[in-house]
Design a protein around this motif. Structure first.
Motif, PDB file in Angstrom:
ATOM      1  N   ARG B 241       0.879  -1.209  -0.036  1.00 25.68           N
ATOM      2  CA  ARG B 241       0.061  -0.031   0.119  1.00 25.68           C
ATOM      3  C   ARG B 241       0.990   1.280   0.087  1.00 25.68           C
ATOM      4  NH1 ARG B 241      -3.008  -0.594   4.483  1.00 25.68           N
ATOM      5  NH2 ARG B 241      -3.489  -2.674   3.905  1.00 25.68           N
ATOM      6  N   LEU B 245       1.289   4.126  -3.223  1.00 21.03           N
ATOM      7  CA  LEU B 245       1.099   5.232  -3.257  1.00 21.03           C
ATOM      8  C   LEU B 245       2.380   6.148  -3.507  1.00 21.03           C
ATOM      9  CD1 LEU B 245      -1.520   5.347  -0.424  1.00 21.03           C
ATOM     10  CD2 LEU B 245      -1.936   6.374  -2.541  1.00 21.03           C
ATOM     11  N   THR B 246       3.534   5.470  -2.950  1.00 18.39           N
ATOM     12  CA  THR B 246       4.724   6.349  -3.681  1.00 18.39           C
ATOM     13  C   THR B 246       4.897   6.264  -4.934  1.00 18.39           C
ATOM     14  OG1 THR B 246       5.756   5.275  -1.479  1.00 18.39           O
ATOM     15  CG2 THR B 246       7.436   6.288  -3.098  1.00 18.39           C
ATOM     16  N   VAL B 248       2.600   6.451  -7.199  1.00 16.81           N
ATOM     17  CA  VAL B 248       1.488   7.389  -7.605  1.00 16.81           C
ATOM     18  C   VAL B 248       2.251   8.905  -7.386  1.00 16.81           C
ATOM     19  CG1 VAL B 248      -0.617   8.433  -7.328  1.00 16.81           C
ATOM     20  CG2 VAL B 248      -0.310   5.852  -7.470  1.00 16.81           C
ATOM     21  N   LEU B 249       2.726   9.046  -6.220  1.00 19.51           N
ATOM     22  CA  LEU B 249       3.120  10.404  -5.766  1.00 19.51           C
ATOM     23  C   LEU B 249       4.374  10.721  -6.464  1.00 19.51           C
ATOM     24  CD1 LEU B 249       2.551  12.468  -3.322  1.00 19.51           C
ATOM     25  CD2 LEU B 249       4.564  11.109  -2.026  1.00 19.51           C
ATOM     26  N   TYR B 286       7.656  10.886   2.212  1.00 17.71           N
ATOM     27  CA  TYR B 286       6.401   9.942   2.379  1.00 17.71           C
ATOM     28  C   TYR B 286       6.829   8.454   2.634  1.00 17.71           C
ATOM     29  CZ  TYR B 286       2.235   7.355   1.217  1.00 17.71           C
ATOM     30  OH  TYR B 286       1.356   6.619   1.091  1.00 17.71           O
ATOM     31  N   ARG B 290       6.135   6.724   6.388  1.00 19.57           N
ATOM     32  CA  ARG B 290       5.008   5.701   6.373  1.00 19.57           C
ATOM     33  C   ARG B 290       5.600   4.260   6.626  1.00 19.57           C
ATOM     34  NH1 ARG B 290       2.345   9.657   6.045  1.00 19.57           N
ATOM     35  NH2 ARG B 290       0.348  10.179   4.931  1.00 19.57           N
TER      36      ARG B 290
END
Lengths: 357, 386
Positions: B241, B245-246, B248-249, B286, B290
C-alpha cells in the motif's frame, strides 16, 4: 586524598541502572551503591575515548560499565591521553577551522586539477576499441531518436568531406583519420557533434545555414579538436569521477545529502565544458591557419549560428552545442547551453578575431 | 543508505532532542510512555564531522572507517531513552577491511558496466548468491555493536532466511538478459513498441515492496535486545500500500513539477534542479515516514513493550527540502546541521510504551561479527533501511 563522583553502573547481565558513587583513592577504585559494592584496581579500568559532551564510559573488568559525566568526573579519574586525543582535536577551534580550510583547499584542488588530470590520463589510455564502440552506439542512438537521413546533394557532401579529410590529416592522435557523416538534424537544427571514436556529425541545417564552405570548415576543425583532445571520453570520465568523489566526501550523511550533492556537481560540469570549448576553439584556429584559412572564420560561423538560434526563438531552443560526446541531446534539450556550458559566444568571437591577427 | 539496525537502534540514525530526562516521561500524558530524545547539537557535530573529514582526506580515505565509528558513536550516544543513551561499538579495523573489499568489488562492477551494461547485469547475477550473506552480516554487525545499558543487541537471521526474502530480485537481471535488445535499425515509433524498455523497471517496482517488507520483517523478527525478542506483525500487503502510493506520488510530483518547470524553464532555468530536489524530498519523506511508522507501530519487544512512531510526512518533507537547500548553497558544509535536525525530529517521533520498568531486561556477553557484510551492503546500496 580521595576524590569521588556520581555515575551509573550497569553490570552487563541486566539492564538495571544502579546509581553509584565512585571513590578513587590512589590506585584503588571503590564503587558504592544501594546494591553495589565493588573494589577495583584503577589500572584495570578502561576509559573509552571521549566524544563531544557525551558521558564518559568506563569498562570494568568482568564486563561491568560505568557511565559518568565528564565534568563531574573532573580529575578524580584521569582520562588516558590516547582516549581523549580525537575529542581534543574535534573540539579545538583552531583544528576545526584548519580542517575547514584543509577540506576546502583539497576539494578545490581535486576538482580543478585532480579530476581533469585523471580523466585526461585515463582517456588517452583508453583502447581505441572502447571509443569506437561509443561512436557506433552513440550514432545509432542519435539515428534512432533524433536524426533522419541527410538530404544534401552528393556533390556538396563530397566537397565537404574532402575539406574534412584535409583538416583531419593535419590533426594528431584521435583527431587524425576521423570520419564525417551528414544527417538531417531534426529538432536539433544547425549543429555539429564529435563522437568519441572518430566520428563527426554535421547536420544538413548547419551546412545550409553557414553556406560558405570555409566557415563550415571552421566548425569541423572545432569538432576535430574535440576528438584530438578526447573531450568526449574525458567528459564522461570527469562526470563519473566528480560524482564518485562528491559521494565519497559528502555522502554517508543521509540519503538526502546524496541528492543534494548532485547540484554542485552539475555546476562543476559546466566549468569543465567551458574549458573544453575554449580548447577546441584554440585547436581550430591552428588548424585553420595551417590550411591557409583565417581563424576569423570561426567567429563568423559562431555569429551566424547565434543569429539563427535567436531567430528560432528562445522558446524552443535546443542544444546549441557542438559538444563532443553528448550522445543524449534529448536529455538536455531544454537547456540553452550558451548560458552555462559554453563560454559567451561574443567572447569566443572576439578570441577568434584576435587569433586571426 | 547506511544505518539500519534493529528497531530500537534504527532510531539511532534518527534521534531526538535536548535534555530533560525523567521530566520528559513525567510531562507526557501517559506515564507508561518513554520518549526517545536526541541531545546532539549541530555546532558540536560540525567540529567532529569536519575534523574527521579532513583526516579522511589526508589519509586518502583510510581514516574513513574511524570517522564512521566516531559519527555512529555520536548519533547513537546522543540518543536517549529513559535516562540512558545508546552506544556503538563497531571496530574501525573491521570496517576498513570491509570497505576495501567493497571498494574492489565496486570498481570491478563500474569498469564492467562502462564497457557494456550486459556484462554488468551478468556480474550482478554472479554476485547474487553473496547478497543474502551481505544482508545477514550487516544486520548482525550493526546489532551486536549496538548496546543500551551495557546490554547488546543481537541478530540471529540465517542465510537461507535472507535468501527467502530477496529471491524475487534475482528475477530482474534474468529478465534483463531474456528480453530482446532494442534494435536501433528499427527504432520504436509507437509507444506500444517501447515495451522492452519498460519491462525491467516495471518488474522491479512490482517486486521491490515485497523484498523491502520481507527484509524488514526478517531484520526485526530475528533481532533481540539481550534475551528479549523483537516481533513485527506488519503484513506484506501494508508495504505494498505504501509503495503503490509512493509510485503514484512520484508520477504526480514529477508531472506537476515538469509542468511548472517547462513553463518556467525559459525564464528561470536555474530553478529546474530545485524542482527535481523538491520531488526527491516529498517522495522520500512519504516513504520514510510511512514505512517508519508502519514498522515501529507494529513492533513489540519482549511481548509487552510497544513502539509508537508518529512521523509526519509534511514535517519530514519540509526538513528534507530545507536540508537540501542548505546543503546545496553551502556546498555541503551544512550536512552536520541537516543530519542533526533530522535525527532530532525522528527521535522526537518515537516512543516506547510498556507497563514494566526498563530495568528488567537480561542478556549475555556478546560475540564478534565481521564488518565486511555491512560495508558491502553499503557500497551497493542493498541495505534496505528505513
Amino acid at each position: 586524598m580521595a576524590a569521588s563522583f556520581p555515575a551509573d553502573y550497569f553490570n552487563g547481565a541486566s539492564s538495571t541502572r544502579h546509581a553509584v558513587e565512585v571513590e578513587v583513592d590512589a590506585d584503588t577504585v571503590r564503587i558504592r551503591g544501594s546494591e553495589v559494592a565493588l573494589d577495583l584496581a584503577a589500572g584495570d579500568l578502561r576509559v573509552q575515548p571521549r566524544l563531544g559532551k557525551l558521558p564518559v564510559r568506563i569498562v570494568l573488568p568482568g564486563g561491568g560499565l560505568l557511565v559518568a559525566d565528564a565534568e563531574l568526573m573532573g580529575s578524580a579519574l584521569p582520562i588516558p591521553r590516547p582516549a581523549g586525543l580525537s575529542h581534543r582535536l574535534e573540539s579545538h577551534l583552531g583544528v576545526v577551522l584548519g580542517s575547514v580550510a584543509g577540506v576546502v583547499v583539497a576539494a578545490w584542488l581535486a576538482f580543478t586539477y585532480g579530476i581533469p588530470w585523471a580523466a585526461r590520463e585515463i582517456a588517452y589510455r583508453l583502447p581505441p576499441s572502447v571509443e569506437a564502440e561509443i561512436a557506433v552506439e552513440g550514432l545509432k542512438a542519435l539515428d534512432s531518436y533524433v536524426f533522419r537521413p541527410s538530404a544534401l546533394d552528393e556533390n556538396r557532401k563530397r566537397r565537404l568531406s574532402a575539406i574534412f579529410a584535409e583538416l583531419s590529416a593535419k590533426a594528431e592522435g584521435a583527431g587524425r583519420g576521423a570520419r564525417l557523416v551528414f544527417r538531417d538534424g531534426g529538432w536539433v537544427g544547425a549543429n555539429a557533434f564529435a563522437l568519441p571514436g572518430g566520428v563527426v556529425v554535421a547536420t544538413d541545417q548547419l551546412v545550409v545555414l553557414l553556406q560558405d564552405e570555409d566557415r563550415i570548415a571552421a566548425v569541423l576543425a572545432h569538432e576535430i579538436g574535440h576528438l584530438q583532445y578526447r573531450h568526449g571520453s574525458r567528459h564522461i570520465l570527469q562526470d563519473s569521477l566528480v560524482g564518485l568523489l562528491a559521494l565519497a566526501l559528502l555522502g554517508d550523511a543521509t540519503a538526502v545529502a546524496n541528492i543534494a550533492v548532485t547540484i554542485p556537481t552539475a555546476m562543476v560540469h559546466s566549468g569543465y565544458s567551458r574549458d573544453f570549448e575554449r580548447e577546441a576553439d584554440r585547436f581550430a584556429y591552428g588548424l585553420l591557419k595551417q590550411t591557409h584559412r583565417s581563424p576569423k572564420l570561426m567567429g563568423d560561423a559562431l555569429a551566424e549560428l547565434e543569429r539563427a538560434h535567436e531567430a528560432r526563438g528562445a522558446a524552443c531552443k535546443p542544444d546549441s552545442d557542438s559538444d563532443a560526446g553528448n550522445t543524449k541531446p534529448a536529455k538536455r534539450s531544454r537547456v540553452p547551453d550558451y548560458v552555462s556550458t559554453h563560454p559567451a559566444t561574443e567572447e569566443r568571437i572576439r578570441a577568434a578575431e584576435e587569433a586571426a591577427r | 543508505m547506511t544505518d539500519s539496525v534493529l528497531p530500537a537502534a534504527d532510531a539511532l540514525s534518527s534521534v531526538a532532542p535536548p535534555p530533560a530526562l525523567p521530566a520528559a516521561a513525567a510531562a507526557s500524558p501517559d506515564p507508561r510512555l518513554q520518549r526517545f530524545r536526541f541531545s546532539g547539537s549541530a555546532g558540536e557535530y560540525f567540529g567532529i564531522w569536519i575534523v574527521n573529514l579532513f583526516l579522511t582526506v589526508i589519509t586518502l580515505g583510510i581514516y574513513s572507517a574511524w570517522a564512521k565509528v566516531r559519527k555512529k558513536r555520536y548519533f547513537y550516544g546522543n540518543t536517549w531513552l529513559a535516562d540512558s543513551n545508546f552506544e556503538y561499538h563497531g571496530n574501525p579495523v573491521a570496517i576498513l577491511k570491509g570497505r576495501l573489499l567493497a571498494f574492489a568489488a565496486f570498481v570491478g562492477y563500474t569498469l564492467l558496466t562502462q564497457y557494456s551494461p550486459r556484462y554488468g547485469a551478468l556480474l550482478l547475477l554472479a554476485l547474487m548468491p553473496a547478497v543474502p550473506w551481505i544482508i545477514v552480516r550487516s544486520f548482525a554487525f550493526n546489532a551486536v555493536n549496538t548496546s543500551y545499558r551495557n546490554l547488546r543487541f543481537h541478530f540471529d537471521g540465517r542465510y537461507r532466511e535472507a535468501l527467502a526474502a530477496i529471491w524475487p530480485l534475482f528475477l530482474v537481471p534474468l529478465v534483463e538478459l531474456l528480453i530482446p535488445e532494442v534494435d536501433p535499425e528499427h527504432r520504436p515509433q509507437r509507444w506500444q513498441d517501447m515495451w522492452p524498455l519498460l519491462v525491467t523497471p516495471v518488474i522491479f517496482m512490482f517486486l521491490y515492496p515485497y523484498v523491502v517488507a520481507k527484509v524488514k520483517l526478517l531484520q526485526v523478527n530475528r533481532s533481540r535486545f539481550g534475551h528479549a525478542d523483537f516481533a513485527c506483525r506488519a503484513t506484506v500487503g501494508s508495504f505494498y500500500r505504501v509503495y503503490l502510493l509512493t509510485y503514484v506520488l512520484l508520477v504526480v510530483t514529477v508531472a506537476v513539477f515538469s509542468g511548472i518547470g517547462w513553463i518556467l524553464s525559459h525564464l528561470l532555468i536555474v530553478l529546474v534542479p530545485f524542482f527535481y530536489l523538491a520531488t526527491g524530498a516529498i517522495v522520500l519523506a512519504y516513504t520514510k515516514s510511512r514505512i517508519g511508522n508502519l514498522v515501529f507501530n507494529t513492533t513489540s519487544l519482549a511481548g509487552g513493550w510497544r513502539f509508537r512512531s508518529t512521523l509526519q510526512m509534511r514535517r519530514l518533507a519540509m526538513i528534507y527540502a530545507t536540508n537540501l537547500l542548505a546543503i546545496t548553497f553551502t556546498l555541503g558544509l551544512m550536512i552536520p546541521w541537516a543530519a542533526v535536525r533530522t535525527a532530532r525530529y525522528r527521535a522526537e517521533c518515537l516512543a516506547l510504551k510498556g507497563e514494566e520498568s526498563l530495568d528488567a531486561f537480561v542478556g549475555d556477553m556478546s560475540r564478534q561479527v565481521n564488518a565486511t557484510g555491512e560495508e558491502m551492503g553499503e557500497m551497493f546500496d542493498v541495505d534496505l533501511s528505513l
